[in-house]
Scaffold this active site. Structure first.
Site, PDB file in Angstrom:
ATOM      1  N   ARG A  21       4.693 -14.405 -12.660  1.00  0.00           N
ATOM      2  CA  ARG A  21       6.219 -14.095 -11.995  1.00  0.00           C
ATOM      3  C   ARG A  21       5.961 -12.932 -10.914  1.00  0.00           C
ATOM      4  O   ARG A  21       6.881 -12.353 -10.276  1.00  0.00           O
ATOM      5  CB  ARG A  21       6.924 -13.628 -13.053  1.00  0.00           C
ATOM      6  CG  ARG A  21       7.612 -14.804 -13.802  1.00  0.00           C
ATOM      7  CD  ARG A  21       8.112 -14.726 -15.241  1.00  0.00           C
ATOM      8  NE  ARG A  21       9.144 -13.504 -15.111  1.00  0.00           N
ATOM      9  CZ  ARG A  21       9.310 -12.625 -16.186  1.00  0.00           C
ATOM     10  NH1 ARG A  21       8.470 -12.632 -17.444  1.00  0.00           N
ATOM     11  NH2 ARG A  21      10.323 -11.844 -16.389  1.00  0.00           N
ATOM     12  N   ARG A 338      -5.685  12.552  12.975  1.00  0.00           N
ATOM     13  CA  ARG A 338      -6.560  11.307  12.434  1.00  0.00           C
ATOM     14  C   ARG A 338      -7.584  12.117  11.787  1.00  0.00           C
ATOM     15  O   ARG A 338      -7.916  13.250  11.758  1.00  0.00           O
ATOM     16  CB  ARG A 338      -6.677  10.621  13.593  1.00  0.00           C
ATOM     17  CG  ARG A 338      -5.421   9.989  14.028  1.00  0.00           C
ATOM     18  CD  ARG A 338      -5.627   9.070  15.341  1.00  0.00           C
ATOM     19  NE  ARG A 338      -6.979   8.334  15.461  1.00  0.00           N
ATOM     20  CZ  ARG A 338      -7.695   7.754  16.451  1.00  0.00           C
ATOM     21  NH1 ARG A 338      -7.459   7.843  17.674  1.00  0.00           N
ATOM     22  NH2 ARG A 338      -8.681   6.945  16.034  1.00  0.00           N
TER      23      ARG A 338
END
Ligand code: UD1
Ligand code: CA
Length: 465
Positions: A21, A338
């Protein structure tokens, strides 16, 4: 003083199911809540309850599951090649548990279980044949119903799909957490038959069988009903994620952090935030991010695997990934740090500045519109608006060095490898291709030509046509 060694507890975690599911290629137990696989939460609870041997039954996506936990040396993997039901899954562990007299049996998809509940399950099982963790819930849905004899003794566990109407109305459910005796439970599992709605071999049938045979099966209410939350679909996953987030925020709040909009923050399990820090709305803190004391993280900031030291301010909508930020810094709004970025104390990185693999010294500033990559920038240096370290020549990356207190004029292109010395200066708009010595000025720029009356003459020309 000597005491008998505590017998090491053994946990078997059932984690072989696909989780149909979920509508997913990913094995269910690898779906994440607060950044960690569901199975990791279950294993942590078992460890915290004192289990030293963790047997994990895997089947669907077994290689993926093993790879995800490659670093965990306390796990023994057990294969269930075909997923024929929870009873069949546990049976696969028979050889691997060798010698253990009592097992904690857990479901890999019930991640909120607490170590205390597991301890109580183990203790209750000592008083009889075994113990089942139960909870009384408002919406029992598809969960197994616990039918007792009216005197607190288990009569049977029946799956919702196999239940009679009056059984379906029972709100006391099976949590999928058990303490069970070996080898007896395995003998019972060997005798299971799949005569039920799902055609599976149910572990619950072995427990029911023991109860029918007159064995005492304790029913242990979990400390907190949310521990019974299982994950069978994405809605349940979302609920579990939400509960784990709430728990984490509650803990950080108790320890002195202010969350201005606790329902609007994303926090991974490994994140830490210090006291007197304030986290605004729509902030995302991921991975191993650690934030010190007195830090303000403004709206929309996104941080992954970062370290931020005390009293720094992260302004709105800044993105920080793998950055180390000192104390008293100011980052953003709209800054991007970064991996490999290291900001010294008091440094400033302003709007639309991108920094990658670069170190800014104490008090260095890059306040507007710059790209600083593969660079070492000295303390107190000032990087003007629009400065670019041209670090890539199409083949290799090169480094830029900027000395202490250097002043890099606006729109300077620093063609790496290149060095701007301490206290040196570059003129605005210069393309710097050679090293600039300490205290020198470098300018590369065509002289400005001023043509008087140009606009007037141009207007005149167009009028003639
Ligand atoms: C199970 C219980 C149910 C209980 C619920 C609690 C049974 C028959 N039912 O139902 O009474 O209320 O848990 O959450 O046990 N698994 C395997 N191999 C298999 C099948 C399942 O390893 O062949 C694993 C799954 O990966 C999962 C766990 O066992 O981690 C439970 O299986 P699942 O199919 O989710 O059982 P439920 O229907 O939730
Ligand atoms: Ca389940």
């Amino acid at each position: 003083m000597s005491s008998a060694p505590h017998p090491s507890k053994v946990a078997v975690v059932l984690a072989a199911g696909k989780g149909t599911r979920m509508i997913s290629e990913v094995p269910k137990v690898l779906h994440r809540a607060c950044g960690r696989p569901l199975l990791a939460w279950v294993l942590d609870a078992a460890r915290a309850a004192g289990c030293e041997r963790l047997l994990v039954v895997v089947g669907y996506g077994a290689d993926q599951v093993r790879a995800e936990f490659a670093g965990a040396s306390d796990i023994v993997w057990v294969d269930q090649r075909e997923q024929l039901g929870t009873g069949h899954a546990l049976l696969q562990a028979r050889a691997a548990v060798a010698g253990a007299a009592r097992l904690l049996v857990l479901s890999g998809d019930v991640p909120l279980v607490s170590p205390e509940t597991l301890g109580r399950l183990a203790a209750a099982a000592e008083q009889g044949w075994g113990a089942v963790g139960v909870a009384t819930v408002d919406a029992p849905g598809a969960l197994g119903r616990v039918v007792d004899d009216g005197h607190g003794r288990l009569r049977r566990i029946v799956e919702a799909r196999d239940a009679l109407p009056d059984e379906l109305a029972i709100r006391r459910i099976n949590t999928g957490l058990y303490a069970l005796p070996a080898p007896d439970v395995f003998d019972r599992l060997e005798r299971l038959t799949p005569d039920n709605a799902q055609g599976e071999l149910y572990l619950t049938d072995a427990v029911t069988g023991a109860a029918r045979a007159g064995e005492r099966v304790a029913l242990v209410e979990v400390d907190n009903v949310e521990e019974a939350l299982g994950v069978n679909d994405r809605l349940e996953l979302a609920r579990v994620h939400e509960r784990l987030t709430e728990r984490k925020i509650a803990r950080l709040t108790r320890d002195g952090t202010t969350f201005l909009a606790p329902g609007r923050v994303t926090l991974d399990a490994g994140v830490e935030v210090g006291p007197d820090s304030v986290v605004h709305a729509d902030v995302t803190l991921l991975g191993s991010t650690t934030i010190g004391a007195g830090v303000v993280v403004h709206a929309g900031a996104w941080l992954r695997d970062c370290q931020v030291d005390d009293n720094t301010v992260i302004e709105p909508y800044s993105v920080l990934d793998g950055a180390v930020v000192g104390r008293d810094c100011r980052v953003g709004p709209f800054a991007r740090l970064r991996p490999g970025t290291v900001l010294g104390d008091g440094a400033r990185v302003g709007n639309f500045v991108e920094v990658k693999n670069a170190r800014l010294g104490v008090g260095a500033k890059a306040n507007h519109l710059a790209y600083l990559g593969d660079a070492e920038i000295g303390a107190g240096a000032n990087i003007g608006a629009g400065v670019v370290t041209c670090n890539y020549d199409g083949v290799a990356k090169h480094r830029t060095e900027i000395g202490e207190r250097a002043f890099v004029g606006s729109d300077t292109m620093l063609v790496a490898p290149v060095r701007v010395g301490a206290d040196a200066m570059t003129g605005a708009g210069s393309v710097i291709t050679r090293d600039v010595p300490d205290e020198a000025l470098a300018v590369e720029r065509a002289p400005t030509r001023v043509v008087r009356g140009w606009s007037r003459r141009r207007r005149g020309r167009s009028g003639e046509e």
